[in-house]
Scaffold this motif. Structure first.
Motif, PDB file in Angstrom:
ATOM      1  N   GLY A  53       0.830  -1.159  -0.095  1.00 17.98           N
ATOM      2  CA  GLY A  53      -0.143   0.075   0.051  1.00 17.98           C
ATOM      3  C   GLY A  53       0.777   1.202  -0.095  1.00 17.98           C
ATOM      4  N   LEU A  54       1.788   1.098   1.016  1.00 20.21           N
ATOM      5  CA  LEU A  54       2.716   2.479   0.905  1.00 20.21           C
ATOM      6  C   LEU A  54       3.452   2.698  -0.477  1.00 20.21           C
ATOM      7  CD1 LEU A  54       4.501   2.005   4.428  1.00 20.21           C
ATOM      8  CD2 LEU A  54       2.694   3.831   3.659  1.00 20.21           C
ATOM      9  N   LEU A  55       3.843   1.428  -1.112  1.00 15.36           N
ATOM     10  CA  LEU A  55       4.545   1.702  -2.489  1.00 15.36           C
ATOM     11  C   LEU A  55       3.340   2.282  -3.497  1.00 15.36           C
ATOM     12  CD1 LEU A  55       6.586  -1.664  -2.728  1.00 15.36           C
ATOM     13  CD2 LEU A  55       7.355   0.716  -2.406  1.00 15.36           C
ATOM     14  N   PHE A  56       2.254   1.702  -3.420  1.00 13.99           N
ATOM     15  CA  PHE A  56       1.285   2.172  -4.456  1.00 13.99           C
ATOM     16  C   PHE A  56       0.958   3.906  -4.176  1.00 13.99           C
ATOM     17  CE2 PHE A  56      -0.288  -1.752  -5.552  1.00 13.99           C
ATOM     18  CZ  PHE A  56      -0.921  -1.653  -6.790  1.00 13.99           C
ATOM     19  N   VAL A  57       1.263   4.195  -2.884  1.00 12.19           N
ATOM     20  CA  VAL A  57       1.046   5.449  -2.391  1.00 12.19           C
ATOM     21  C   VAL A  57       2.177   6.429  -2.917  1.00 12.19           C
ATOM     22  CG1 VAL A  57       1.038   7.285  -0.644  1.00 12.19           C
ATOM     23  CG2 VAL A  57      -0.577   5.530  -0.504  1.00 12.19           C
ATOM     24  N   MET A  58       3.511   6.126  -2.965  1.00 14.04           N
ATOM     25  CA  MET A  58       4.486   6.632  -3.493  1.00 14.04           C
ATOM     26  C   MET A  58       4.442   6.506  -4.920  1.00 14.04           C
ATOM     27  SD  MET A  58       7.643   5.331  -0.565  1.00 14.04           S
ATOM     28  CE  MET A  58       8.083   4.407  -1.863  1.00 14.04           C
ATOM     29  N   ALA A  59       3.994   5.749  -5.456  1.00 17.84           N
ATOM     30  CA  ALA A  59       4.161   5.582  -7.153  1.00 17.84           C
ATOM     31  C   ALA A  59       3.139   6.728  -7.559  1.00 17.84           C
ATOM     32  CB  ALA A  59       3.698   4.213  -7.506  1.00 17.84           C
ATOM     33  N   ALA A  70      -5.186   6.779  -3.807  1.00 11.64           N
ATOM     34  CA  ALA A  70      -6.172   6.626  -3.229  1.00 11.64           C
ATOM     35  C   ALA A  70      -6.284   4.949  -3.059  1.00 11.64           C
ATOM     36  CB  ALA A  70      -7.657   6.848  -4.225  1.00 11.64           C
ATOM     37  N   VAL A  71      -5.803   4.259  -4.032  1.00 11.59           N
ATOM     38  CA  VAL A  71      -5.773   2.687  -3.877  1.00 11.59           C
ATOM     39  C   VAL A  71      -4.865   2.226  -3.014  1.00 11.59           C
ATOM     40  CG1 VAL A  71      -4.870   0.572  -4.994  1.00 11.59           C
ATOM     41  CG2 VAL A  71      -6.460   1.957  -6.168  1.00 11.59           C
ATOM     42  N   GLY A  72      -3.612   2.938  -2.756  1.00  9.26           N
ATOM     43  CA  GLY A  72      -2.606   2.756  -1.774  1.00  9.26           C
ATOM     44  C   GLY A  72      -3.063   3.147  -0.377  1.00  9.26           C
ATOM     45  N   ALA A  73      -3.751   4.176  -0.168  1.00  9.74           N
ATOM     46  CA  ALA A  73      -4.405   4.593   1.100  1.00  9.74           C
ATOM     47  C   ALA A  73      -5.432   3.613   1.412  1.00  9.74           C
ATOM     48  CB  ALA A  73      -5.022   5.796   1.153  1.00  9.74           C
ATOM     49  N   CYS A  74      -6.315   3.056   0.547  1.00  6.85           N
ATOM     50  CA  CYS A  74      -7.124   2.204   0.943  1.00  6.85           C
ATOM     51  C   CYS A  74      -6.599   0.724   1.649  1.00  6.85           C
ATOM     52  CB  CYS A  74      -8.251   1.815  -0.169  1.00  6.85           C
ATOM     53  SG  CYS A  74      -9.285   3.000  -0.554  1.00  6.85           S
ATOM     54  N   VAL A  75      -5.529   0.463   0.970  1.00  4.49           N
ATOM     55  CA  VAL A  75      -4.831  -0.898   1.241  1.00  4.49           C
ATOM     56  C   VAL A  75      -4.198  -0.480   2.668  1.00  4.49           C
ATOM     57  CG1 VAL A  75      -2.911  -2.289   0.919  1.00  4.49           C
ATOM     58  CG2 VAL A  75      -4.374  -1.549  -1.144  1.00  4.49           C
ATOM     59  N   VAL A  76      -3.458   0.599   3.069  1.00  4.29           N
ATOM     60  CA  VAL A  76      -2.893   0.973   4.208  1.00  4.29           C
ATOM     61  C   VAL A  76      -3.928   0.902   5.280  1.00  4.29           C
ATOM     62  CG1 VAL A  76      -1.555   2.537   5.417  1.00  4.29           C
ATOM     63  CG2 VAL A  76      -0.798   1.852   3.180  1.00  4.29           C
ATOM     64  N   GLY A  78      -6.887  -0.413   4.911  1.00  2.96           N
ATOM     65  CA  GLY A  78      -7.508  -1.651   5.530  1.00  2.96           C
ATOM     66  C   GLY A  78      -6.767  -2.514   6.172  1.00  2.96           C
ATOM     67  N   VAL A  79      -5.351  -2.444   6.096  1.00  2.00           N
ATOM     68  CA  VAL A  79      -4.449  -3.348   6.852  1.00  2.00           C
ATOM     69  C   VAL A  79      -4.721  -2.944   8.282  1.00  2.00           C
ATOM     70  CG1 VAL A  79      -2.083  -3.821   7.443  1.00  2.00           C
ATOM     71  CG2 VAL A  79      -2.882  -3.805   5.033  1.00  2.00           C
ATOM     72  N   PHE A  80      -4.749  -1.739   8.667  1.00  2.00           N
ATOM     73  CA  PHE A  80      -5.013  -1.316   9.934  1.00  2.00           C
ATOM     74  C   PHE A  80      -6.193  -1.724  10.528  1.00  2.00           C
ATOM     75  CE2 PHE A  80      -1.560   2.086   9.369  1.00  2.00           C
ATOM     76  CZ  PHE A  80      -0.616   1.587  10.296  1.00  2.00           C
ATOM     77  N   GLY A  81      -7.306  -1.635   9.606  1.00  2.00           N
ATOM     78  CA  GLY A  81      -8.876  -2.062  10.015  1.00  2.00           C
ATOM     79  C   GLY A  81      -8.778  -3.596  10.375  1.00  2.00           C
ATOM     80  N   GLY A  82      -7.916  -4.251   9.380  1.00  2.00           N
ATOM     81  CA  GLY A  82      -7.994  -5.812   9.492  1.00  2.00           C
ATOM     82  C   GLY A  82      -7.256  -5.927  11.014  1.00  2.00           C
ATOM     83  N   PHE A  83      -6.192  -5.411  11.349  1.00  2.00           N
ATOM     84  CA  PHE A  83      -5.620  -5.781  12.343  1.00  2.00           C
ATOM     85  C   PHE A  83      -6.396  -5.411  13.553  1.00  2.00           C
ATOM     86  CE2 PHE A  83      -2.298  -4.566  15.749  1.00  2.00           C
ATOM     87  CZ  PHE A  83      -1.877  -5.718  15.832  1.00  2.00           C
ATOM     88  N   ALA A  84      -6.771  -4.400  13.547  1.00  2.00           N
ATOM     89  CA  ALA A  84      -7.807  -3.832  14.729  1.00  2.00           C
ATOM     90  C   ALA A  84      -8.908  -4.975  15.027  1.00  2.00           C
ATOM     91  CB  ALA A  84      -8.364  -2.565  14.462  1.00  2.00           C
TER      92      ALA A  84
END
Length: 95
Positions: A53-59, A70-76, A78-84
């Motif tokens: 996700g961070l790589l998508f944001v940087m790209a 937007a896709v990268g931010a959603c992935v990042v 989503g990971v935090f949400g899944g972990f929570a």
């Protein structure tokens, strides 16, 4: 190193009694242990997704692409949400 016959017979007898007394434990002891625990695999997968996700944001920032950001931010997120959610479910099991 091979055991003497009487010791091997004693061990076989102990194993047989264990299987009779507690079949679940006997099955668990004879089953090979997984090489990597499941929790480690899950955490590793979440970290890999976070990096992707961070790589998508940087790209997206590099190419000025709102879609990639937007896709990268959603992935990042989503990971935090899944972990929570995972932590919350584990705490609910403990109570």
């Amino acid at each position: 190193m091979k055991l003497p016959d009487h010791e091997q017979q004693e061990l076989d007898e102990i194993e047989r009694r264990l299987a009779e007394d507690d079949p679940k434990l006997a099955a668990k002891l004879t089953r090979p242990a997984p090489k990597v625990p499941r929790r480690t695999m899950v955490v590793g997968g979440l970290l890999a997704l976070h990096v992707i996700g961070l790589l998508f944001v940087m790209a997206g920032v590099t190419t000025s692409s709102v879609v990639l950001v937007a896709v990268g931010a959603c992935v990042v997120l989503g990971v935090f949400g899944g972990f929570a959610v995972r932590v919350w479910r584990e705490r609910e099991k403990q109570v």
